[in-house]
Design a protein around this motif. Structure first.
Motif, PDB file in Angstrom:
ATOM      1  N   TRP A  12       0.955  -1.062   0.128  1.00 48.03           N
ATOM      2  CA  TRP A  12       0.114  -0.024  -0.146  1.00 48.03           C
ATOM      3  C   TRP A  12       0.823   1.290   0.005  1.00 48.03           C
ATOM      4  N   GLN A  13       2.005   1.299   0.776  1.00 47.86           N
ATOM      5  CA  GLN A  13       2.699   2.410   0.794  1.00 47.86           C
ATOM      6  C   GLN A  13       3.701   2.613  -0.522  1.00 47.86           C
ATOM      7  N   LYS A  14       3.985   1.277  -1.128  1.00 47.57           N
ATOM      8  CA  LYS A  14       4.470   1.460  -2.311  1.00 47.57           C
ATOM      9  C   LYS A  14       3.657   2.251  -3.252  1.00 47.57           C
ATOM     10  N   TYR A  15       2.573   1.766  -3.185  1.00 49.20           N
ATOM     11  CA  TYR A  15       1.419   2.420  -4.289  1.00 49.20           C
ATOM     12  C   TYR A  15       1.471   4.193  -4.173  1.00 49.20           C
ATOM     13  N   GLN A  16       1.385   4.148  -2.871  1.00 49.25           N
ATOM     14  CA  GLN A  16       1.187   5.803  -2.256  1.00 49.25           C
ATOM     15  C   GLN A  16       2.313   6.560  -2.930  1.00 49.25           C
ATOM     16  N   LYS A  17       3.494   5.902  -2.609  1.00 51.83           N
ATOM     17  CA  LYS A  17       4.749   6.719  -3.058  1.00 51.83           C
ATOM     18  C   LYS A  17       4.819   6.685  -4.507  1.00 51.83           C
ATOM     19  N   SER A  18       4.238   5.671  -5.238  1.00 47.04           N
ATOM     20  CA  SER A  18       4.244   5.958  -7.010  1.00 47.04           C
ATOM     21  C   SER A  18       3.243   6.970  -7.327  1.00 47.04           C
ATOM     22  N   GLY A  19       2.684   7.539  -6.532  1.00 45.43           N
ATOM     23  CA  GLY A  19       1.993   8.769  -6.781  1.00 45.43           C
ATOM     24  C   GLY A  19       0.389   8.276  -6.722  1.00 45.43           C
ATOM     25  N   GLY A  20       0.010   6.969  -6.578  1.00 43.27           N
ATOM     26  CA  GLY A  20      -1.411   6.589  -6.457  1.00 43.27           C
ATOM     27  C   GLY A  20      -2.251   7.330  -5.735  1.00 43.27           C
ATOM     28  N   THR A  21      -3.544   7.606  -6.255  1.00 43.00           N
ATOM     29  CA  THR A  21      -4.347   8.588  -5.574  1.00 43.00           C
ATOM     30  C   THR A  21      -5.696   7.819  -5.041  1.00 43.00           C
ATOM     31  N   ASN A  33      -7.979   5.403  -2.632  1.00 43.92           N
ATOM     32  CA  ASN A  33      -8.201   5.175  -1.272  1.00 43.92           C
ATOM     33  C   ASN A  33      -7.857   3.624  -1.047  1.00 43.92           C
ATOM     34  N   HIS A  34      -7.412   3.319   0.175  1.00 47.08           N
ATOM     35  CA  HIS A  34      -7.111   1.915   0.281  1.00 47.08           C
ATOM     36  C   HIS A  34      -8.089   0.909  -0.089  1.00 47.08           C
ATOM     37  N   ASN A  35      -9.282   0.972   0.093  1.00 44.19           N
ATOM     38  CA  ASN A  35     -10.325   0.027  -0.334  1.00 44.19           C
ATOM     39  C   ASN A  35     -10.404  -0.155  -1.812  1.00 44.19           C
ATOM     40  N   ASP A  36     -10.568   1.220  -2.422  1.00 44.32           N
ATOM     41  CA  ASP A  36     -10.826   1.008  -3.957  1.00 44.32           C
ATOM     42  C   ASP A  36      -9.352   0.485  -4.661  1.00 44.32           C
ATOM     43  N   TRP A  37      -8.192   0.918  -4.059  1.00 34.95           N
ATOM     44  CA  TRP A  37      -6.940   0.195  -4.508  1.00 34.95           C
ATOM     45  C   TRP A  37      -7.018  -1.329  -4.286  1.00 34.95           C
ATOM     46  N   ARG A  38      -7.440  -1.714  -3.240  1.00 39.90           N
ATOM     47  CA  ARG A  38      -7.649  -3.163  -3.086  1.00 39.90           C
ATOM     48  C   ARG A  38      -8.479  -3.791  -4.247  1.00 39.90           C
ATOM     49  N   ARG A  39      -9.540  -3.401  -4.423  1.00 39.73           N
ATOM     50  CA  ARG A  39     -10.541  -3.611  -5.388  1.00 39.73           C
ATOM     51  C   ARG A  39      -9.681  -3.491  -6.784  1.00 39.73           C
ATOM     52  N   GLU A  40      -9.173  -2.610  -7.165  1.00 44.52           N
ATOM     53  CA  GLU A  40      -8.402  -2.495  -8.440  1.00 44.52           C
ATOM     54  C   GLU A  40      -7.448  -3.429  -8.563  1.00 44.52           C
ATOM     55  N   ASN A  41      -6.442  -3.693  -7.373  1.00 35.88           N
ATOM     56  CA  ASN A  41      -5.760  -4.946  -7.739  1.00 35.88           C
ATOM     57  C   ASN A  41      -6.585  -6.442  -8.184  1.00 35.88           C
ATOM     58  N   VAL A  42      -7.652  -6.493  -7.629  1.00 33.36           N
ATOM     59  CA  VAL A  42      -8.496  -7.623  -8.165  1.00 33.36           C
ATOM     60  C   VAL A  42      -8.742  -7.558  -9.593  1.00 33.36           C
ATOM     61  N   ASN A  43      -9.525  -6.450  -9.708  1.00 34.34           N
ATOM     62  CA  ASN A  43     -10.066  -6.192 -11.219  1.00 34.34           C
ATOM     63  C   ASN A  43      -8.786  -6.386 -12.315  1.00 34.34           C
ATOM     64  N   THR A  44      -7.523  -5.792 -11.787  1.00 29.84           N
ATOM     65  CA  THR A  44      -6.528  -6.024 -12.739  1.00 29.84           C
ATOM     66  C   THR A  44      -6.108  -7.514 -13.103  1.00 29.84           C
ATOM     67  N   LEU A  45      -6.042  -8.041 -12.143  1.00 33.33           N
ATOM     68  CA  LEU A  45      -5.732  -9.610 -12.250  1.00 33.33           C
ATOM     69  C   LEU A  45      -6.722 -10.393 -13.263  1.00 33.33           C
ATOM     70  N   ILE A  46      -8.207  -9.832 -12.757  1.00 29.27           N
ATOM     71  CA  ILE A  46      -9.235 -10.598 -13.540  1.00 29.27           C
ATOM     72  C   ILE A  46      -9.017 -10.197 -15.154  1.00 29.27           C
ATOM     73  N   GLN A  47      -8.872  -8.981 -15.149  1.00 29.83           N
ATOM     74  CA  GLN A  47      -8.848  -8.614 -16.644  1.00 29.83           C
ATOM     75  C   GLN A  47      -7.571  -9.132 -17.479  1.00 29.83           C
ATOM     76  N   ARG A  48      -6.496  -9.143 -16.735  1.00 34.09           N
ATOM     77  CA  ARG A  48      -5.149  -9.765 -17.389  1.00 34.09           C
ATOM     78  C   ARG A  48      -5.387 -11.207 -17.700  1.00 34.09           C
ATOM     79  N   LEU A  49      -6.063 -12.086 -16.581  1.00 31.10           N
ATOM     80  CA  LEU A  49      -6.242 -13.451 -16.972  1.00 31.10           C
ATOM     81  C   LEU A  49      -7.023 -13.631 -18.177  1.00 31.10           C
ATOM     82  N   TYR A  50      -8.219 -12.783 -18.311  1.00 32.82           N
ATOM     83  CA  TYR A  50      -9.046 -13.203 -19.411  1.00 32.82           C
ATOM     84  C   TYR A  50      -8.401 -12.699 -20.641  1.00 32.82           C
TER      85      TYR A  50
END
Length: 489
Positions: free
Chosen positions: A209-218, A220-237
């Protein structure tokens, strides 16, 4: 002599039934297969054959086999250790050696069954795991990617390396095995665990989470977690489709997207998979990042707040990309000699509910065990009440809509000279996955679905007047039938 201008009436056989009839075969904690971790190779294979034979007998058409319960493998892998649920010791191969997934695929296909490989993308160790952890398990090779969470080990979905690793493991199987589907269930971020004071433990992802924030991610924590899962699903497909487009990608999330959807799901005590598992399952469906969605609708029809038909209707309404909706049903609740046990008829009525809805054309049973045990008579009721005839898996025209060519058909007498042997061969370039063989006696058509390896059948009934044979592709597209009029001997 007949007038040459009168055309004979074209014989058109009826279309076969279309319905996904799947069953989950869970290996975690030896729920379904293998029944215990110490079986010999021949015992494991015999159990698997019993499962596939029962599935075929019940006129099911797909088996969803769990091959990766916790960063381990029920198949030969250079990336992960052998599962202890297979041999009792993580990292120990079956002896005498065989590859369970290769065996399962071959035997399923012989019976005309689809075999979907079921993976847990993030779980690294289940509490039922008792053996010493193998040296090549990810908790040893990359401990920085693995978190202790309650009684579990869990990969951190916020680490790019975890996403890369999960995609690599799944694509390794897609590339090397002739599977028909990739399946993931409802475990994304883990279900909440509580500490000794009964307080919910937060998932320990501060570093990523800190890595993400340091890279300029905007986000919030919950939305970031959801986006991590979304990205995996999209990549797998996308990865699956660019490699073997016919391999279906299916997800079986928790049955309710969020409390309040539909309206009668109250916000008070309902579990919120969107907030707790960071699973935005509606988004995956609406973006078409999957070929089938199997929400786990594990509630009774008359359970007002989470009624099966009400939830089913809601999911159908979200399906803007016309993907398959094949809900999971809780067949394991039948007759467990407890106050919460269900009668077998509940499952039958849920299947009938699905069959009566436009927009959903199948179900998946959780799990195999009650069907093997015929719990509450369910194995007798299914073919009698809902699965009267064999059914083709519904087609996936968004993947490929090309019909196969008409087969070449020939007739000959058997060695006794009393029965007719029907033979057929594929033509054209489209690979054939199944054959539909239909015979007409009087006004009655009889339909059989046969595996691609079968190219002949004996006609026992000398009353048969017409025979129709058509090919079906792995995308479920059926070609035109070759129709043969039987000679009257």
């Amino acid at each position: 002599m007949a007038n040459s201008s009168t055309q004979p009436v074209a014989i058109v056989p009826p279309s076969p039934s279309r319905e996904f009839r799947g069953v989950w075969v869970a290996s975690v904690a030896n729920i379904d297969w293998p029944s215990k971790p110490s079986l010999t190779t021949s015992q494991q294979q015999a159990e698997l054959i019993t499962i596939l034979d029962r599935a075929a007998k019940l006129k099911l058409n797909a088996v969803i086999l769990q091959v990766r319960p916790g960063c381990d493998a029920l198949y030969q892998s250079a990336l992960e250790p052998w599962s202890e649920f297979l041999t009792g010791q993580m990292g120990k191969p079956p002896a005498p050696y065989y590859d369970p997934l290769a065996f399962a695929v071959t035997e399923a296909h012989k019976r005309g069954l689809e075999l979907h490989a079921w993976f847990n993308p993030y779980r690294a160790r289940h509490p039922q795991g008792k053996s010493i952890v193998a040296a090549n398990h990810i908790s040893k090779t990359h401990p920085e990617l693995v978190k202790h969470y309650g009684k579990y080990l869990w990969l951190d979905p916020g680490e790019q390396a975890v996403q890369d690793y999960t995609v690599q493991v799944i694509m390794d199987v897609v590339n090397r095995y002739d599977i028909d589907g990739v399946h993931i269930d409802d475990y994304f971020y883990p279900y909440p665990e509580k500490d000794r004071r009964n307080k919910t433990i937060d998932f320990p992802d501060e570093i990523s989470w800190q890595k993400y924030q340091k890279s300029g991610g905007t986000e919030n924590h919950n939305d970031w977690r959801r986006e991590n899962v979304n990205t995996l699903i999209q990549r797998l497909y996308q990865s699956i489709k660019s490699t073997k487009p016919w391999v279906k990608f299916g997800i079986s999330p928790f049955g309710i997207w969020q409390p309040g959807f539909p309206k009668q799901i109250g916000n008070d005590k309902a579990f919120n998979a969107y907030q707790e598992l960071y699973a935005d399952s509606r988004k995956w469906l609406m973006n078409g990042w999957l070929d089938y969605l199997s929400p786990q609708l594990y509630w009774k029809i008359e359970q007002t707040q989470q009624s099966y038909p009400v939830l089913l209707n809601w999911w159908i309404e979200q399906n803007t990309q016309s993907r398959h909706i094949w809900p999971g049903i809780f067949t394991s609740r039948i007759g467990q000699n407890s106050s919460t046990a269900w009668p077998a008829k509940e499952i039958v009525y849920q299947i009938k509910t699905t069959q009566g809805r436009t927009g959903s054309d199948g179900n998946i049973h959780f799990s195999m065990k009650p069907l093997l045990q015929n719990r509450g008579g369910i194995a007798d009721l299914l073919p009698q009440d809902v699965y009267h005839h064999s059914a083709l898996v519904p087609s996936s025209p968004w993947l490929d809509n090309t019909p196969p060519e008409k087969p070449q058909v020939s007739l000959e007498k058997d060695v006794t000279g009393t029965k007719t042997v029907l033979r057929w061969q594929p033509t054209g370039k489209q690979p054939v996955w199944l054959w539909v063989v239909q015979t007409k006696t009087g006004n009655e058509w009889n339909t059989n679905i046969l595996p691609t390896g079968q190219n002949s059948t004996l006609l026992n009934n000398n009353q048969v007047e017409d025979v129709a044979i058509s090919a079906v592709t792995r995308y479920g597209i059926q070609g035109t039938s070759a129709v043969v009029e039987m000679p009257q001997y």
